[in-house]
Design an enzyme around this catalytic site. Structure first.
Site, short mmCIF file in Angstrom:
data_model
loop_
_atom_site.label_atom_id
_atom_site.label_comp_id
_atom_site.label_asym_id
_atom_site.label_seq_id
_atom_site.Cartn_x
_atom_site.Cartn_y
_atom_site.Cartn_z
N ARG A 144 0.88 -1.19 0.00
CA ARG A 144 0.00 0.00 0.00
C ARG A 144 0.91 1.23 0.00
O ARG A 144 1.46 1.62 1.02
CB ARG A 144 -0.91 0.00 1.25
CG ARG A 144 -1.83 -1.22 1.33
CD ARG A 144 -2.82 -1.09 2.50
NE ARG A 144 -2.19 -0.86 3.76
CZ ARG A 144 -1.78 -1.80 4.60
NH1 ARG A 144 -1.95 -3.08 4.32
NH2 ARG A 144 -1.20 -1.48 5.74
N CYS A 172 -1.20 36.01 7.24
CA CYS A 172 -2.63 36.34 7.35
C CYS A 172 -3.46 35.20 6.74
O CYS A 172 -2.92 34.24 6.21
CB CYS A 172 -2.94 37.63 6.59
SG CYS A 172 -1.85 39.00 6.98
N MET A 173 -4.78 35.35 6.79
CA MET A 173 -5.64 34.30 6.27
C MET A 173 -5.43 34.07 4.77
O MET A 173 -5.36 32.94 4.30
CB MET A 173 -7.12 34.65 6.54
CG MET A 173 -8.06 33.49 6.23
SD MET A 173 -9.78 33.91 6.49
CE MET A 173 -9.88 33.94 8.27
C1 LIG Z 1 -2.23 5.85 4.96
C2 LIG Z 1 -2.07 4.38 4.98
C3 LIG Z 1 -1.09 3.76 4.17
C4 LIG Z 1 -0.05 4.54 3.40
O1 LIG Z 1 1.02 4.88 4.25
P1 LIG Z 1 2.32 5.62 3.68
O2 LIG Z 1 3.21 5.73 4.86
O3 LIG Z 1 1.86 6.94 3.17
O4 LIG Z 1 2.85 4.75 2.60
C5 LIG Z 1 -1.07 2.37 4.13
N1 LIG Z 1 -1.96 1.65 4.83
C6 LIG Z 1 -2.88 2.20 5.63
C7 LIG Z 1 -3.81 1.33 6.40
C8 LIG Z 1 -2.97 3.59 5.74
O5 LIG Z 1 -3.89 4.14 6.54
#
Ligand SMILES: *Cc1c(COP(=O)(O)O)cnc(C)c1O
Length: 389
Positions: free
Chosen positions: A230, A321-322
């Site tokens: 992931r 500022c904003m």
């Molecule tokens: C956000 C997230 C990722 C990605 O993590 P990185 O450190 O950005 O690669 C992977 N798995 C889960 C469950 C996440 O919440």
């Protein structure tokens, strides 16, 4: 509809370098075993980069797995025509089971209670069970492997369970203690995966960006769980932890730009901005920049941060500022209305990325990117062409 834009007419905007995004994706992919897939993590609007366009671009590179944080993000991507797996990493109320089912989304089961409530809706939704191997955030505990696996098996009756995953909480830290902890997390997860092998779940995953970088080449983690990473932060060219280093081809893909609305001479001894926190120490040239904290420029950078202009640093003076920020351009030649400044990115030989700004603020690059607000327009660049959606 994609429209070419004239950048100097804009107020505060980011340019996402799609060619660099491609390089990051392919470079990361090249260090993984051949059969390992990437699930692109595009939650939080792709860490501020714009999720729809990021997903489209990655789809065109062959990526078919995506992860988001919630059902709204997932539905937004489906409505934009994104195909493939979209995994919702966080909780969704069982009241939305019909949408999950109809949009062909995959829901994370955060607990046994959540799974049961979803099963009771009667919709046979696609889902993946979160396994808690040490983060204590979501998922089933693994103290008793058989019990954990029996619980998971019981959900296959009314739900279309297509995977299990866990999340590593110190994969980015290279201390012996953290390495030991991560190895233990992986071992716990592998035990569950092995026990459930007969279910032939297509999605079994435990690595985030850092996990994929530092753990995946190493045996004996087991082929079962090496099949998917992931990939979040590294896709965008930032580092999971400031002590980490990335393969040299991987670089930040985002440049944050803004415009100078006016330049003026201010005599020595005058104050600048709200609270009069900065007093000029010399006859100064002060420029006004059309970005403020409502755009995500952290106000703690008042009298501390800088932007870049013609390859030089222009310090932020007074309070941010904003909607506007004041900078000192006394030492920079020829600054005028309409010039562009760079808040994040590079200018000449200078660079200042989200990770650098994070260090100045005592936070992480992730937060800097996610804080860039909705009103900052997202633009995309490939092969020298700049356009917006
Ligand atoms: C956000 C997230 C990722 C990605 O993590 P990185 O450190 O950005 O690669 C992977 N798995 C889960 C469950 C996440 O919440």
């Amino acid at each position: 509809m994609e429209v070419k834009i004239n950048q100097t007419e804009k107020r505060s905007w980011i340019e996402v370098d799609l060619d660099q995004l491609k390089t990051n994706y392919l470079t990361y992919k090249s260090i993984l075993p051949e059969d390992t897939k990437i699930m692109a993590v595009i939650k939080a609007d792709a860490y501020g980069h714009g999720d729809i366009h990021t997903a489209r671009w990655l789809s065109s590179l062959g990526c078919q797995l995506f992860a988001v944080s919630n059902i709204d993000e997932a539905v937004g991507l489906r409505e934009a025509g994104i195909e493939g797996e979209i995994l919702i990493l966080g909780y969704t109320s069982p009241k939305h089971a019909r949408i999950i089912y109809c949009q062909n989304l995959t829901q994370t089961l955060v607990s046994a209670e959540h799974a049961k409530a979803l099963a009771d809706t009667g919709y046979r939704i696609k889902c993946q069970m979160a396994i808690d191997t040490g983060m204590n955030r979501i998922g089933l505990r693994t103290d008793n492997i058989l019990q954990c696996c029996n619980t998971i098996r019981s959900f296959t009756k009314n739900l279309d369970l297509n995977g299990i995953f866990t999340h590593l909480c110190v994969a980015d830290d290279r201390s012996p203690e953290s390495i030991r902890f991560t190895e233990l997390q992986i071992k716990k997860f592998r035990n569950i995966a092995n026990e459930l092998e007969d279910l032939k779940l297509p999605f079994i995953h435990c690595f985030n960006s850092a996990g994929g970088l530092f753990y995946i080449g190493n045996e004996p983690y087991g082929s079962l769980i090496k099949s998917i990473v992931r990939l979040g932060i590294v896709l965008y060219g930032c580092i999971p932890d400031i002590s980490d280093t990335l393969p040299s081809n991987i670089k930040p893909v985002l440049t944050w730009k803004s415009t100078i609305s006016m330049v003026k001479d201010v005599p020595k001894g005058e104050s600048i901005g709200y609270g009069r926190t900065y007093i000029t120490t010399r006859s100064s040239r002060i420029a006004t920049v059309t970005t403020g904290y409502a755009d995500g420029l952290n106000r703690l950078l008042s009298n501390k941060g800088f932007v870049m202009l013609n390859g030089e640093k222009a310090p932020i003076v007074g309070r941010i500022c904003m909607d506007q920020t004041l900078i000192d351009v006394t030492d920079i030649e020829g600054v005028k209305m309409g010039d562009n400044v760079i808040i994040l990115g590079n200018s000449g030989s200078l660079s200042h990325y989200a990770d650098d700004m994070a260090k100045e603020l005592g936070t992480i690059g992730y937060e800097i990117l996610c804080d860039i607000s909705k009103r900052v327009q997202r633009c995309y660049k490939t092969q020298g062409l700049l356009y917006t959606l």
